[in-house]
Motif scaffolding. Structure first.
Motif, PDB file in Angstrom:
ATOM      1  N   SER A  11       1.065  -1.186   0.067  1.00  0.00           N
ATOM      2  CA  SER A  11       0.158   0.169  -0.187  1.00  0.00           C
ATOM      3  C   SER A  11       0.861   1.259   0.026  1.00  0.00           C
ATOM      4  N   VAL A  12       0.229   2.304  -0.369  1.00  0.00           N
ATOM      5  CA  VAL A  12       1.206   3.579  -0.452  1.00  0.00           C
ATOM      6  C   VAL A  12       0.292   4.595   0.174  1.00  0.00           C
ATOM      7  N   ARG A  13       1.139   5.450   1.095  1.00  0.00           N
ATOM      8  CA  ARG A  13       0.443   6.303   1.688  1.00  0.00           C
ATOM      9  C   ARG A  13       1.498   7.783   1.776  1.00  0.00           C
ATOM     10  N   GLY A  14       1.071   8.652   0.939  1.00  0.00           N
ATOM     11  CA  GLY A  14       1.963   9.766   0.784  1.00  0.00           C
ATOM     12  C   GLY A  14       3.086   9.338  -0.107  1.00  0.00           C
ATOM     13  N   ASN A  15       4.430   9.555   0.387  1.00  0.00           N
ATOM     14  CA  ASN A  15       5.542   9.219  -0.516  1.00  0.00           C
ATOM     15  C   ASN A  15       6.228   8.015   0.226  1.00  0.00           C
ATOM     16  N   LYS A  16       5.427   7.280   0.888  1.00  0.00           N
ATOM     17  CA  LYS A  16       5.827   5.772   1.674  1.00  0.00           C
ATOM     18  C   LYS A  16       5.148   4.603   1.018  1.00  0.00           C
ATOM     19  N   LEU A  17       5.927   3.740   0.987  1.00  0.00           N
ATOM     20  CA  LEU A  17       5.329   2.478   0.612  1.00  0.00           C
ATOM     21  C   LEU A  17       5.479   1.477   1.793  1.00  0.00           C
ATOM     22  N   TYR A  18       4.152   0.689   2.041  1.00  0.00           N
ATOM     23  CA  TYR A  18       4.100  -0.127   3.354  1.00  0.00           C
ATOM     24  C   TYR A  18       4.004  -1.500   2.795  1.00  0.00           C
ATOM     25  N   LEU A  19       4.730  -2.454   3.203  1.00  0.00           N
ATOM     26  CA  LEU A  19       4.637  -4.016   2.988  1.00  0.00           C
ATOM     27  C   LEU A  19       3.989  -4.427   4.272  1.00  0.00           C
ATOM     28  N   GLN A  20       3.265  -5.599   4.058  1.00  0.00           N
ATOM     29  CA  GLN A  20       2.524  -6.411   5.069  1.00  0.00           C
ATOM     30  C   GLN A  20       2.844  -7.990   4.784  1.00  0.00           C
ATOM     31  N   GLY A  21       2.957  -8.666   5.710  1.00  0.00           N
ATOM     32  CA  GLY A  21       3.016 -10.133   5.528  1.00  0.00           C
ATOM     33  C   GLY A  21       4.068 -10.923   6.116  1.00  0.00           C
ATOM     34  N   ASP A  22       4.368 -12.108   5.688  1.00  0.00           N
ATOM     35  CA  ASP A  22       5.342 -12.904   6.547  1.00  0.00           C
ATOM     36  C   ASP A  22       6.718 -12.234   6.389  1.00  0.00           C
TER      37      ASP A  22
END
Length: 295
Positions: A11-22
């Protein structure tokens, strides 16, 4: 593509990329995205198929560095562009062509065998490593169908040489390439025209070599002169020779395999870099042929 292949949520919020998972999947995705950014900063915009190859390799447990892979580019100054190896085999192929005077590129359609060889030939010519480029193809129907076509011999064989013209014009301005062809600096000819010649200071490409006879292949290999380099490409699953004639390419691979200064590079369907459906088509045909053989 990263989400689907590595099983993470992006997912992207503003200028940051977020990764979720194992943790393991997130680390793989983080490394891949970091390398994508590095390659991008170096001036090459990755295409979806480039990323597809990287994530596919990761999914198969093969560690691959996009940064290293794309650092081995071939500059083609005539169009101010770079030809980039898209797979590890392509990179090994380029290294082999750079190092050895005779390289065989064997594999299915769409793996870049001829295109990369052409890029290396143009690079060698522009760098003044050779004084001319010779592009050769066998015309397998020369004794049969060509006789019914209009025009002289050059016009008759032109359809068989068209793929070489296409690759050349894709890398050089048409006007400049046409002048080089007119002067004979770039020669595109059927294999039959090679008999009796010795090619010095040249970069020679033999395309569709699976359609050479044993005699033609021996004749071609003995044309190589001083200061010359040759690349021989072919797909041994697509032989169009008349029934009863054996392929000179298959014989040459068997005879020459123990010569240290000759390199043989094998491509697979994993190296197909055309439209993604081409890779699936090649794979489907390979599975079909395997089933047919087993039956």
């Amino acid at each position: 593509m990263v989400e689907k292949s590595l099983g993470v949520a992006v997912s992207v919020r503003g200028n940051k990329l977020y990764l979720q998972g194992d943790d393991a999947a997130v680390q793989q995705a983080e490394r891949l995205i970091g390398e994508i950014r590095t390659v991008n900063r170096n001036g090459y915009m990755l295409k979806p198929e480039d990323i597809a190859y990287a994530v596919k390799s990761m999914g198969e447990g093969r560690e691959i560095s996009l940064t290293e892979l794309f650092s081995g580019s071939i500059p083609v100054a005539a169009k101010k562009r770079f030809i980039i190896p898209k797979t590890e085999t392509q990179r090994a192929y380029i290294d082999s062509i750079s190092t050895y005077d005779i390289t065989f590129g064997i594999g299915p359609a769409g793996t870049g065998k001829t295109y990369l060889a052409m890029a290396m030939a143009i690079h060698a010519f522009l760098a003044k490593q050779v004084s001319r480029i010779v592009l050769v193809r066998p015309a397998v129907e020369a004794g049969e169908k060509l006789g019914f076509l209009p025009g002289d011999i050059a016009e008759k064989v032109s359809p068989y040489l068209r793929p070489l013209y296409d690759a050349l014009f894709d890398m050089m301005d048409i006007e400049k390439a046409s002048k080089l062809i007119e002067r004979g600096t770039v020669e595109i000819a059927p294999l039959a025209f090679m008999r009796g010649r010795t090619l010095n200071d040249s970069f020679i490409i033999l395309d569709e070599a699976q359609n050479t006879t044993s005699e033609q292949m021996k004749m071609y290999l003995t044309r190589l002169g001083f200061g010359s380099k040759t690349v021989i490409t072919g797909d041994i699953t697509q032989i169009d020779l008349p029934s009863g004639r054996s392929s000179g390419l298959i014989e040459a691979l068997r005879i020459l395999r123990d010569i240290e200064d000759i390199r043989i590079v094998h491509f697979t369907q994993n190296d197909v870099v055309r439209h993604r459906l081409v890779q699936e088509i090649v794979g489907a045909y390979e599975r079909h042929e395997k089933r047919t053989t087993e039956e």
